[in-house]
Design an enzyme around this catalytic site. Sequence first.
Site, PDB file in Angstrom:
ATOM      1  N   HIS A  49       0.807  -1.085  -0.028  1.00  0.00           N
ATOM      2  CA  HIS A  49       0.039  -0.098   0.010  1.00  0.00           C
ATOM      3  C   HIS A  49       0.805   1.166  -0.005  1.00  0.00           C
ATOM      4  O   HIS A  49       0.930   2.001  -0.996  1.00  0.00           O
ATOM      5  CB  HIS A  49      -1.147   0.213   1.202  1.00  0.00           C
ATOM      6  N   HIS A  73       3.709   6.888   5.277  1.00  0.00           N
ATOM      7  CA  HIS A  73       2.480   7.714   5.977  1.00  0.00           C
ATOM      8  C   HIS A  73       1.812   6.704   6.898  1.00  0.00           C
ATOM      9  O   HIS A  73       0.925   7.452   7.449  1.00  0.00           O
ATOM     10  CB  HIS A  73       1.624   8.126   4.590  1.00  0.00           C
ATOM     11  N   GLU A  77       0.611   5.535  12.519  1.00  0.00           N
ATOM     12  CA  GLU A  77      -0.656   5.275  12.945  1.00  0.00           C
ATOM     13  C   GLU A  77      -0.688   3.759  13.173  1.00  0.00           C
ATOM     14  O   GLU A  77      -1.352   3.332  14.411  1.00  0.00           O
ATOM     15  CB  GLU A  77      -1.716   5.369  12.032  1.00  0.00           C
ATOM     16  N   ASP A  78      -0.016   3.083  12.483  1.00  0.00           N
ATOM     17  CA  ASP A  78      -0.193   1.538  12.410  1.00  0.00           C
ATOM     18  C   ASP A  78       0.898   0.661  13.019  1.00  0.00           C
ATOM     19  O   ASP A  78       0.788  -0.457  13.529  1.00  0.00           O
ATOM     20  CB  ASP A  78      -0.316   0.941  11.059  1.00  0.00           C
ATOM     21  N   ASP A 140      -3.189   8.390  -0.907  1.00  0.00           N
ATOM     22  CA  ASP A 140      -3.629   7.332  -0.214  1.00  0.00           C
ATOM     23  C   ASP A 140      -4.945   7.091  -0.400  1.00  0.00           C
ATOM     24  O   ASP A 140      -5.341   5.733  -0.504  1.00  0.00           O
ATOM     25  CB  ASP A 140      -3.407   7.849   1.449  1.00  0.00           C
ATOM     26  N   ASP A 260     -23.382  12.902 -26.227  1.00  0.00           N
ATOM     27  CA  ASP A 260     -22.002  12.944 -26.143  1.00  0.00           C
ATOM     28  C   ASP A 260     -21.277  12.134 -25.396  1.00  0.00           C
ATOM     29  O   ASP A 260     -20.851  12.546 -24.295  1.00  0.00           O
ATOM     30  CB  ASP A 260     -21.573  14.585 -26.148  1.00  0.00           C
TER      31      ASP A 260
HETATM   32 MN    MN Z   1      -2.697   4.569   4.095  1.00  0.00          MN
END
Ligand code: MN
Length: 707
Positions: A49, A73, A77-78, A140, A260
């Site tokens: 990712h 990034h 957080e993870d 992201d 169109d």
């Molecule tokens: Mn992400």
Amino acid sequence: MVAAVITDLRPNLAYLKPQDVSLVEQAYEFSDAAHQGQLRQSGDPYISHPVAVAQIVASWQLDAQAVVAALLHDVMEDTVVTKAEISARFGKSVADLVDGVSKLDRLESQTPVEAEAENFRKMLLAMASDVRVMLIKLADRLHNMRTLGAVSTEQRRRVARETIEIYAPIANRLGLDRLFREMHELAFQNLYPNRYRVLTKAVKAARGNRREGMNKVLAAVKERLPGVGIDALVSGREKHIYSIYKKMQEKHLSFSEVLDIYGCRVVVKDVSSCYLALGALHALYKPVPGKFKDYIAIPKANGYQSLHTTLIGPFGVPLEVQIRSEKMQRVAETGVASHWLYKDTAEDLSLVQQRTHQWLQSLLDIQKTSGDAAEFLEHIKVDLFPDEVYVFTPKGKILPMPRGATPVDFAYAVHTDIGNCCMSAKINYELVPLRTELQNGDRVEIITAPNAHPNAHWLAYVKTAKARAQIRHFLKTMQAGESVALGERLLNQVLRALGTRVGDVSKAKWEKLVRDTGARSREDILSDVGLGKRLAAIVARKLLQLADQQQLEGKEAKPAGSILIRGSEGMAVEFAHCCNPIPGDPIIGFIKKGQGLVIHTHDCPTARRSRGDSDKWIDVDWDQQTARLFDVRLKVLVMDQRGVLAKVAAAIADAGCNIANVSAENDDINYVTNSFTLQVTDRQHLARVLRALRRIPEVVRITRAKD
Ligand code: MN
């Protein structure tokens, strides 16, 4: 597998300097190690990712810092990686970028209802003070949209809706046209899979008979333009399913009426060629009247420029044609990012602020030459250099507040009554002082109490005109009412002891008392009592002298009850700073002339010195319900070791207690006395704090400071 992903990325980095490429590779190694063992919902290793996001960022040719930050990034957080660690390895700018993206991620869990989307977008933009943070966030989101297949239907719909309401408009605002379209397409596909399927099928079926017409037009255009001396790149394109769907919805058309489904784009060298090409095409095919738009003279707010016209091709099929210069094409495709891609003049624009400035400047220049600036400027100003912060209510509504606003401003913004009954505030679930400055994305909760009142000190820090006006108004009008109420309670206490009540005293007696004392009204007298200008005992005596003696005879005098203190009486009741009484402490009240009642603890040495003046002291007691936090001072003697203060402060915080002030003095080499001013609700709360402190081995002695 792992080796494969970095190889995927490498070819996209050709525009970077070699040392930057090696920095990106280091970031990859670091991120891969941090995410080790984590999987995406699709079952792929997680690192796929961030690599994909970095790839998107690199396709916009953003600088190396942005690509590195894209790789990192999700680590804050993870994983256990901290900002400090990123800063030490990759520099502060990268750490700031990653931190910025992480903050946006945290906000995402609070995405509001549709009506709030505009404010939420502003909040996101305001938080992403660096444009690169927003670009990484958009990349992201794009990759998450591309890989939605692996998640549950419900989550898919939520993410898709969020993308349409929040992220696609931001992409559009930043001029990232290609991204904007892809987001729409993916969102539509996930939000309305059936409609998407049906439309796709219909478009496929319709293509056959219309493609022929378009190919004819393309061939004719390609032939004609060089004939009039215009060098052009002509391409046909199929319209996106989502834009066809939107057109059907907005204009209430059936699919067969949307003619169109093909478009044609003509990219030429410069502006004057655009108009020349337009003339040539209009000579070739008839334009549809009223369909011509000149976005070169009047660009869209995001900087987009082009000429749009619709031609009637062979077989009467209309065809939308966009004509633009190469430079306009770059802006249309990459928007704000085009300034990273094609640096025209300043080589040394290394700081993003300068880049943003340049971007804005170029947009401003466009505006200068074409007018229509006011609204446009307003948008840019609000979005990127806000004077505002955006905060959440507990229900997830977003309120814009001026920068520097406090919870008190917020309380008044929600409702005047909330402001007037505001007692304390929580920001992101933690109690904070009311003067705390609100930050973007804060969740603000006001704790009210029916008896809480505005405080004159609030005027020193509120930012909004509304709060200021309401507090002033309250203090002016309600203070009088408060003193009257307190006066009545004081008087009642004395009268009760004599077997009567304020309400039982007849109107005539009050009128006589008012005349005799030279006061203006009954309220005037009660207010004077409340403010301590008159003593309740004296007023009571006078009232009763006037009273019918018969009535009083035979009635037993009851012992005087205590006045109950709630802590929310406002100016009429003050808590002595010598002893800092808190609910649960035995207390006594001193009637101070002109200043109402001052509450001391029973054992207060200051109070004891003037206890002789007995008619100025009255019995008071705590109400069952008290309505605020009370200051209490503690002296904590600790062994002087590293980190002790932090331990003590943490224990206090764990006990749910605010620290309003702290100071330290060395008693000798080995011991330090820390003086804290804490805010507690009552004695039980204080006891919890003390228990927590005693558990710390370095704490030698704790005393509550009085005097
Ligand atoms: Mn992400």
